[in-house]
Design a protein around this motif. Structure first.
Motif, PDB file in Angstrom:
ATOM      1  N   ALA A  79       0.841  -1.191   0.000  1.00  0.00           N
ATOM      2  CA  ALA A  79       0.000   0.000   0.000  1.00  0.00           C
ATOM      3  C   ALA A  79       0.880   1.246   0.000  1.00  0.00           C
ATOM      4  O   ALA A  79       1.942   1.279   0.623  1.00  0.00           O
ATOM      5  N   ALA A  80       0.425   2.259  -0.694  1.00  0.00           N
ATOM      6  CA  ALA A  80       1.142   3.532  -0.757  1.00  0.00           C
ATOM      7  C   ALA A  80       0.941   4.299   0.543  1.00  0.00           C
ATOM      8  O   ALA A  80      -0.083   4.158   1.213  1.00  0.00           O
ATOM      9  N   ARG A  81       1.911   5.104   0.875  1.00  0.00           N
ATOM     10  CA  ARG A  81       1.800   6.004   2.011  1.00  0.00           C
ATOM     11  C   ARG A  81       0.845   7.130   1.626  1.00  0.00           C
ATOM     12  O   ARG A  81       0.911   7.657   0.520  1.00  0.00           O
ATOM     13  N   GLU A  82      -0.009   7.507   2.536  1.00  0.00           N
ATOM     14  CA  GLU A  82      -0.958   8.592   2.290  1.00  0.00           C
ATOM     15  C   GLU A  82      -0.393   9.912   2.798  1.00  0.00           C
ATOM     16  O   GLU A  82       0.461   9.933   3.685  1.00  0.00           O
ATOM     17  N   MET A  83      -0.897  10.992   2.222  1.00  0.00           N
ATOM     18  CA  MET A  83      -0.532  12.334   2.667  1.00  0.00           C
ATOM     19  C   MET A  83      -1.776  13.197   2.495  1.00  0.00           C
ATOM     20  O   MET A  83      -2.365  13.206   1.409  1.00  0.00           O
ATOM     21  N   PRO A  84      -2.191  13.916   3.529  1.00  0.00           N
ATOM     22  CA  PRO A  84      -3.397  14.746   3.403  1.00  0.00           C
ATOM     23  C   PRO A  84      -3.269  15.766   2.278  1.00  0.00           C
ATOM     24  O   PRO A  84      -2.197  16.332   2.047  1.00  0.00           O
ATOM     25  N   THR A  85      -4.375  15.998   1.599  1.00  0.00           N
ATOM     26  CA  THR A  85      -4.396  16.914   0.459  1.00  0.00           C
ATOM     27  C   THR A  85      -3.927  18.316   0.836  1.00  0.00           C
ATOM     28  O   THR A  85      -3.200  18.952   0.072  1.00  0.00           O
ATOM     29  N   ASP A  86      -4.305  18.791   2.023  1.00  0.00           N
ATOM     30  CA  ASP A  86      -3.895  20.146   2.410  1.00  0.00           C
ATOM     31  C   ASP A  86      -2.381  20.240   2.590  1.00  0.00           C
ATOM     32  O   ASP A  86      -1.770  21.251   2.246  1.00  0.00           O
ATOM     33  N   GLU A  87      -1.748  19.170   3.082  1.00  0.00           N
ATOM     34  CA  GLU A  87      -0.291  19.160   3.196  1.00  0.00           C
ATOM     35  C   GLU A  87       0.365  19.103   1.818  1.00  0.00           C
ATOM     36  O   GLU A  87       1.382  19.762   1.575  1.00  0.00           O
ATOM     37  N   LEU A  88      -0.214  18.321   0.932  1.00  0.00           N
ATOM     38  CA  LEU A  88       0.296  18.233  -0.438  1.00  0.00           C
ATOM     39  C   LEU A  88       0.167  19.586  -1.145  1.00  0.00           C
ATOM     40  O   LEU A  88       1.109  20.037  -1.799  1.00  0.00           O
ATOM     41  N   ASP A  89      -0.968  20.228  -0.972  1.00  0.00           N
ATOM     42  CA  ASP A  89      -1.166  21.562  -1.563  1.00  0.00           C
ATOM     43  C   ASP A  89      -0.168  22.565  -1.002  1.00  0.00           C
ATOM     44  O   ASP A  89       0.378  23.387  -1.741  1.00  0.00           O
ATOM     45  N   GLU A  91       2.776  21.934   0.140  1.00  0.00           N
ATOM     46  CA  GLU A  91       4.115  21.585  -0.345  1.00  0.00           C
ATOM     47  C   GLU A  91       4.334  22.031  -1.788  1.00  0.00           C
ATOM     48  O   GLU A  91       5.386  22.536  -2.145  1.00  0.00           O
ATOM     49  N   PHE A  92       3.325  21.829  -2.634  1.00  0.00           N
ATOM     50  CA  PHE A  92       3.510  22.073  -4.063  1.00  0.00           C
ATOM     51  C   PHE A  92       2.800  23.309  -4.600  1.00  0.00           C
ATOM     52  O   PHE A  92       3.146  23.795  -5.666  1.00  0.00           O
ATOM     53  N   ILE A  98       5.796  24.758 -11.958  1.00  0.00           N
ATOM     54  CA  ILE A  98       5.846  23.332 -11.679  1.00  0.00           C
ATOM     55  C   ILE A  98       6.837  22.984 -10.579  1.00  0.00           C
ATOM     56  O   ILE A  98       6.753  21.938  -9.957  1.00  0.00           O
ATOM     57  N   TYR A  99       7.797  23.865 -10.313  1.00  0.00           N
ATOM     58  CA  TYR A  99       8.817  23.546  -9.326  1.00  0.00           C
ATOM     59  C   TYR A  99       8.266  23.530  -7.915  1.00  0.00           C
ATOM     60  O   TYR A  99       8.773  22.839  -7.056  1.00  0.00           O
TER      61      TYR A  99
END
Length: 176
Positions: A79-89, A91-92, A98-99
């Motif tokens: 199984a893949a590790r999960e990451m909350p969408t707000d943390e992903l947002d 970060e990126f 794109i960087y």
């Protein structure tokens, strides 16, 4: 860029099924190949190319990979590790282009009246601040972390733009 449809199929399946993948990745900037286990988080299409946002188990951090730079892709049973969408947002999504990454600078750009007719209608970044000047020129403030893509967009305007300031992140919230 040329893409291997089989690689895209595995990456998209792994993303949907929340499964780990093992990839051989080519880093063009450093002309190096590496093997990594990735937990796919989401795919995004940006400027005519697909990117995978994933948790990189080698770096122990979220990273973005151009799908066309994946030379091998293998779907694993784990199984893949999960990451909350707000943390992903966070970060990126905070910086220009794109960087991604957290913005550390803010560029203040001043466009000629001719360029302003185009740029004033564009969204360079969701957090941009812009204003039209009395003489028809347009001043745009854009947060960024890494300058490569921002410089490409600035250069496409040639003599129609000047870089007024590059501010540190702590000063970037001041008005344009």
């Amino acid at each position: 860029r040329r893409k291997d449809p089989a690689h895209f199929a595995v990456v998209s399946r792994a993303t949907l099924e929340r499964r780990l993948i093992r990839v051989r990745h080519y880093n063009r900037s450093e002309d190096q190949h590496s093997e990594r286990d990735l937990s796919p988080l989401r795919l995004m299409f940006y400027r005519n190319n697909w990117y995978l946002e994933a948790w990189c188990h080698v770096r122990e951090a979220p990273r973005r990979f151009s799908v066309d730079a994946l030379e091998e892709v293998h779907l694993l049973d784990s199984a893949a590790r999960e990451m909350p969408t707000d943390e992903l947002d966070a970060e990126f999504g905070g910086s220009y282009g794109i960087y991604g990454g957290k913005p550390v600078h803010c560029a203040v750009l001043r466009f000629s009246a001719a360029a302003a007719r185009w740029v004033a209608e564009e969204e360079w970044h969701p957090d941009q601040v812009g204003r039209l000047e009395a003489d028809g020129r347009y001043v745009l403030k854009v947060p960024y972390a890494e300058p490569t893509e921002l410089m490409m967009d600035i250069l496409r305007h040639g003599a129609g733009v000047e870089v007024r300031h590059v501010l540190q992140a702590e000063k970037r919230d001041h008005a344009v």
